[in-house]
Design an enzyme around this catalytic site. Structure first.
Site, PDB file in Angstrom:
ATOM      1  N   THR A 270       0.836  -1.297  -0.158  1.00 35.91           N
ATOM      2  CA  THR A 270      -0.003   0.079  -0.142  1.00 35.91           C
ATOM      3  C   THR A 270       0.806   1.189   0.180  1.00 35.91           C
ATOM      4  O   THR A 270       0.192   2.373  -0.135  1.00 35.91           O
ATOM      5  CB  THR A 270      -1.015  -0.063   1.230  1.00 35.91           C
ATOM      6  OG1 THR A 270      -0.103   0.014   2.515  1.00 35.91           O
ATOM      7  CG2 THR A 270      -1.890  -1.095   1.322  1.00 35.91           C
TER       8      THR A 270
ATOM      9  N   ARG B  55      -1.785  -2.167  10.167  1.00 35.50           N
ATOM     10  CA  ARG B  55      -2.595  -1.154   9.951  1.00 35.50           C
ATOM     11  C   ARG B  55      -3.058  -0.846   8.590  1.00 35.50           C
ATOM     12  O   ARG B  55      -4.159  -0.539   8.489  1.00 35.50           O
ATOM     13  CB  ARG B  55      -1.575   0.148  10.191  1.00 35.50           C
ATOM     14  CG  ARG B  55      -2.244   1.729  10.333  1.00 35.50           C
ATOM     15  CD  ARG B  55      -1.242   2.644  10.700  1.00 35.50           C
ATOM     16  NE  ARG B  55      -0.140   2.607   9.759  1.00 35.50           N
ATOM     17  CZ  ARG B  55      -0.145   3.089   8.549  1.00 35.50           C
ATOM     18  NH1 ARG B  55      -1.076   3.780   8.192  1.00 35.50           N
ATOM     19  NH2 ARG B  55       1.335   3.061   8.011  1.00 35.50           N
ATOM     20  N   SER B  56      -2.224  -1.179   7.639  1.00 39.52           N
ATOM     21  CA  SER B  56      -2.718  -1.182   6.200  1.00 39.52           C
ATOM     22  C   SER B  56      -3.620  -2.625   5.827  1.00 39.52           C
ATOM     23  O   SER B  56      -4.048  -2.523   4.581  1.00 39.52           O
ATOM     24  CB  SER B  56      -1.786  -0.917   5.248  1.00 39.52           C
ATOM     25  OG  SER B  56      -1.315   0.319   5.707  1.00 39.52           O
TER      26      SER B  56
ATOM     27  N   CYS C  96      17.517   5.498  -3.752  1.00 41.42           N
ATOM     28  CA  CYS C  96      16.763   6.179  -5.127  1.00 41.42           C
ATOM     29  C   CYS C  96      17.985   6.930  -5.583  1.00 41.42           C
ATOM     30  O   CYS C  96      18.211   6.720  -6.847  1.00 41.42           O
ATOM     31  CB  CYS C  96      15.807   6.554  -4.799  1.00 41.42           C
ATOM     32  SG  CYS C  96      15.582   7.714  -3.337  1.00 41.42           S
TER      33      CYS C  96
ATOM     34  N   SER D 279       8.388  12.385  -2.642  1.00 42.86           N
ATOM     35  CA  SER D 279       7.712  11.162  -2.525  1.00 42.86           C
ATOM     36  C   SER D 279       8.789  10.157  -2.112  1.00 42.86           C
ATOM     37  O   SER D 279       8.331   9.120  -1.916  1.00 42.86           O
ATOM     38  CB  SER D 279       7.412  10.593  -4.012  1.00 42.86           C
ATOM     39  OG  SER D 279       8.351  10.872  -5.006  1.00 42.86           O
ATOM     40  N   GLY D 280      10.147  10.464  -2.117  1.00 42.96           N
ATOM     41  CA  GLY D 280      11.119   9.543  -1.625  1.00 42.96           C
ATOM     42  C   GLY D 280      10.898   9.223  -0.060  1.00 42.96           C
ATOM     43  O   GLY D 280      11.336   8.323   0.311  1.00 42.96           O
TER      44      GLY D 280
ATOM     45  N   LYS E 295      24.542   7.105   2.674  1.00 46.12           N
ATOM     46  CA  LYS E 295      24.160   6.050   1.709  1.00 46.12           C
ATOM     47  C   LYS E 295      24.663   6.209   0.478  1.00 46.12           C
ATOM     48  O   LYS E 295      25.362   5.278  -0.341  1.00 46.12           O
ATOM     49  CB  LYS E 295      22.473   5.830   1.769  1.00 46.12           C
ATOM     50  CG  LYS E 295      22.092   5.262   2.863  1.00 46.12           C
ATOM     51  CD  LYS E 295      20.435   5.205   2.651  1.00 46.12           C
ATOM     52  CE  LYS E 295      19.687   6.447   3.464  1.00 46.12           C
ATOM     53  NZ  LYS E 295      18.205   6.228   3.428  1.00 46.12           N
TER      54      LYS E 295
ATOM     55  N   ARG F 298      16.139  17.883   0.351  1.00 52.56           N
ATOM     56  CA  ARG F 298      14.784  17.633   0.002  1.00 52.56           C
ATOM     57  C   ARG F 298      14.048  18.968  -0.487  1.00 52.56           C
ATOM     58  O   ARG F 298      14.231  20.105  -0.148  1.00 52.56           O
ATOM     59  CB  ARG F 298      13.869  17.298   1.373  1.00 52.56           C
ATOM     60  CG  ARG F 298      12.402  16.863   0.978  1.00 52.56           C
ATOM     61  CD  ARG F 298      12.402  15.621   0.222  1.00 52.56           C
ATOM     62  NE  ARG F 298      12.780  14.443   1.339  1.00 52.56           N
ATOM     63  CZ  ARG F 298      13.073  13.150   0.870  1.00 52.56           C
ATOM     64  NH1 ARG F 298      13.059  12.720  -0.365  1.00 52.56           N
ATOM     65  NH2 ARG F 298      13.402  12.265   1.465  1.00 52.56           N
TER      66      ARG F 298
ATOM     67  N   HIS G 204      14.145  12.824  -8.698  1.00 43.74           N
ATOM     68  CA  HIS G 204      15.158  13.247  -8.007  1.00 43.74           C
ATOM     69  C   HIS G 204      16.349  13.946  -9.171  1.00 43.74           C
ATOM     70  O   HIS G 204      16.297  13.227 -10.135  1.00 43.74           O
ATOM     71  CB  HIS G 204      16.168  12.205  -7.281  1.00 43.74           C
ATOM     72  CG  HIS G 204      15.420  11.701  -6.019  1.00 43.74           C
ATOM     73  ND1 HIS G 204      14.340  12.379  -5.394  1.00 43.74           N
ATOM     74  CD2 HIS G 204      15.521  10.778  -5.244  1.00 43.74           C
ATOM     75  CE1 HIS G 204      13.962  11.529  -4.461  1.00 43.74           C
ATOM     76  NE2 HIS G 204      14.803  10.416  -4.334  1.00 43.74           N
TER      77      HIS G 204
ATOM     78  N   ASN H 214      12.358   8.758  -8.934  1.00 48.52           N
ATOM     79  CA  ASN H 214      12.601   8.194  -7.695  1.00 48.52           C
ATOM     80  C   ASN H 214      11.751   6.956  -7.357  1.00 48.52           C
ATOM     81  O   ASN H 214      12.543   5.940  -6.714  1.00 48.52           O
ATOM     82  CB  ASN H 214      13.051   9.106  -6.871  1.00 48.52           C
ATOM     83  CG  ASN H 214      11.572   9.649  -6.360  1.00 48.52           C
ATOM     84  OD1 ASN H 214      10.825  10.403  -7.197  1.00 48.52           O
ATOM     85  ND2 ASN H 214      10.868   9.746  -5.247  1.00 48.52           N
TER      86      ASN H 214
END
Lengths: 348, 348
Positions: A15, A43-44, A132, A162-163, A223, A245, A252, A326
């Site tokens: 989800t 939860r989902s 990403c 959205s990352g 990373k 961000r 990206h 991304n």
């Protein structure tokens, strides 16, 4: 015609922002699915999701969910992967993990198929999908490194919300509307969910992605630094990153400075290397204002490169502008590519 | 107490984004104005503007507008400056020009008062205000260069739309609303007014500010490169720039990589140099998520620096994040500071 085998595939985090793109990608690529299991947090669980015109109900992920699963695509956060990926492997599944949980483990291949597909073969049940922002950069660096060698990389990123997941996407949309209405902004999530402080992302720039490490770099920056070295098999390559961000939803962008090893390389050589590499698209024609942008790259699986130019002082220095969706090449598309490679090469 | 002289000041481009901030700054700093003349293009002439509770009517700028003017602050575009700044000088005014028209002229000082105030003295009637993105960067570089020397600068910018004027600000607001409404975007101005192609800025990033030069760099990038060398009096300093327009209204941010000359310099040394420099504010405490952001810097005259950290490979390499209001220190505030210096030092 021989019968095409259908695999039992599980998507963990079905989800979420990446999970949704994984399902879209599996559909789009006509991935050979015999049975599909959609998993999520408690939860989902219970959410209904359409896939290939059938409705699936998402179940809570537990160790037993992986009985009979052959390929498990994980994207439900690092703690879920740490707990359940080994359980999936124990039950015979091969895991493609989109979180940072196992990326730097010595016996876990970290793979961008266009760059180091062969690393998949040595897997011991888990293959990690890189971060990403790392994926699109190494995709651009690899053809250059192969032809001309690479001495150094300095990157400043321009990363979409959205990352940070669907909630971050909602936060940007809501805050942007509030700002345009002249209302006060109520930041609750970004820069990092669960951090002490939150700052507005609407019409702003936040130089923090993920939490800070003791050395003053964010985890996102580390990373990019560590994953790039691992994927390119070059532990001494100097890589520096500043990750930011920004208030856009998808894709990206990266301002990348590189120094190549060979002397006499031209910007045209770099452009040619990029344009001939798999999965790469050169969009680079300043005279006609052609260069990649996040909005234009959104929804496409490729990595776009433009603004290729020689440094004005460093003879072997070059600047590039690298853009990619991304959630696709940076996550879902790359994960499904790894799964396809497992099948194609009989590496399951 | 001796009587404080009031000068005859003209503001050219009084209705524009920077012109408005110039008037606000003159008010705020209680600049000693005896007479104020507000000038603009024919199109904007007739506009009424309040200044210190009096209403002024903006007049069309012509050569004769400068009769009796002692200080003329120009910010109405390069072509207006090219035509009218020499006319103002001919009539006895000293011009502080915020456009790129004269910045690289050998006999025109290019000044950030905290960096090279003494250059003002040699003026021949025109003093140039540097490009917005240059000002904040050199303000941060200067104290570092003075103490530790500077071998190299690589910058990637994150620039607000207001740098392209009031129309660009309106375009971002309108496009953002259209995007949130799910309507199609109709780009008409950015990245560059008058260019062949226009791209959406809402929820996007455009790696083009100003027009492209033959070498593949934009004019904005070349401004940062050349102006930095001129202001720092260092023609051989390697400077590289990638300039990107982003969807926020105010303040530019910059990811700056530097290499210092001295060995053994620490991040604390760099932080101390910044925090003790005039006009600079250090906002750098990762543990408490303290770093500058464009939204927080907007409306303030200072240059904010954070994310100071040592490169992980280059012993004399450091990364900085530099943020400042592009219309204030990047334009209006710096211009008025130059005018103040002219008076204070009897350099008029």
């Amino acid at each position: 015609m021989s019968e095409i085998k259908g695999y039992h595939v599980a998507v963990v985090g079905a989800t979420g922002a990446v999970g949704q793109k994984m399902l879209e990608t599996l559909e789009k690529k006509k991935f050979p699915i015999g049975k599909l299991t959609l998993l999520s947090s408690k939860r989902s669980a219970g959410t209904n999701i359409k896939f290939n015109n059938e409705t699936y109900t998402v179940e809570e992920a537990t160790p037993d969910s992986f009985e009979g699963v052959e390929i498990a695509l994980f994207s439900a956060g690092g703690s879920v992967s740490k707990e359940l990926a080994p359980e999936a492997v124990k039950r015979g599944a091969v895991v493609v993990d989109n979180t940072s949980a196992f990326r730097m483990h010595e016996d876990v291949p970290l793979v961008v198929p266009e760059v180091n597909e062969v690393d998949i073969e040595a897997h011991k049940g888990i293959i990690a999908n890189p971060n990403c922002s790392t994926i699109q950069m190494v995709a651009a660096l690899k053809p250059i490194k192969t032809l001309y060698g690479l001495n150094r990389v300095i990157v400043s990123t321009y990363q979409a919300v959205s990352g940070a997941g669907n909630q971050a996407t909602e936060e940007l949309a809501e805050q942007s509307q509030a700002f345009l209405n002249g209302e006060e902004l109520q930041p609750e999530l970004l820069p990092v969910k669960g951090e002490k402080k939150h700052y507005p992302i609407a019409f702003n720039a936040l130089p923090q992605i993920d939490v800070f490490q003791d050395n003053g770099y964010t985890f996102e920056e580390m990373k990019m630094i560590n994953e790039t070295k691992k994927i390119l098999h070059d532990n001494v390559l100097p890589v520096a990153a500043t990750c930011v961000r920004l208030p856009f939803f998808t894709s990206h962008a990266e301002s990348v400075y590189i120094e190549v090893y060979e002397q006499g390389v031209t910007a045209s050589d770099i452009q040619k290397a990029i344009s001939e590499a798999p999965g790469m698209v050169l969009e680079d024609d300043p005279t006609n204002q052609v260069y990649p942008t996040p909005l234009h790259a959104a929804g496409k699986p490729d990595v776009f490169v433009g603004r290729v130019r020689k440094d004005l002082d460093q003879p072997n220095g070059f600047h590039l502008w690298v853009v990619s969706d991304n959630l696709l090449k940076g996550a879902a598309w790359n994960s499904v590519q790894i799964a396809e490679s497992l099948i194609k090469n009989n590496w399951l």
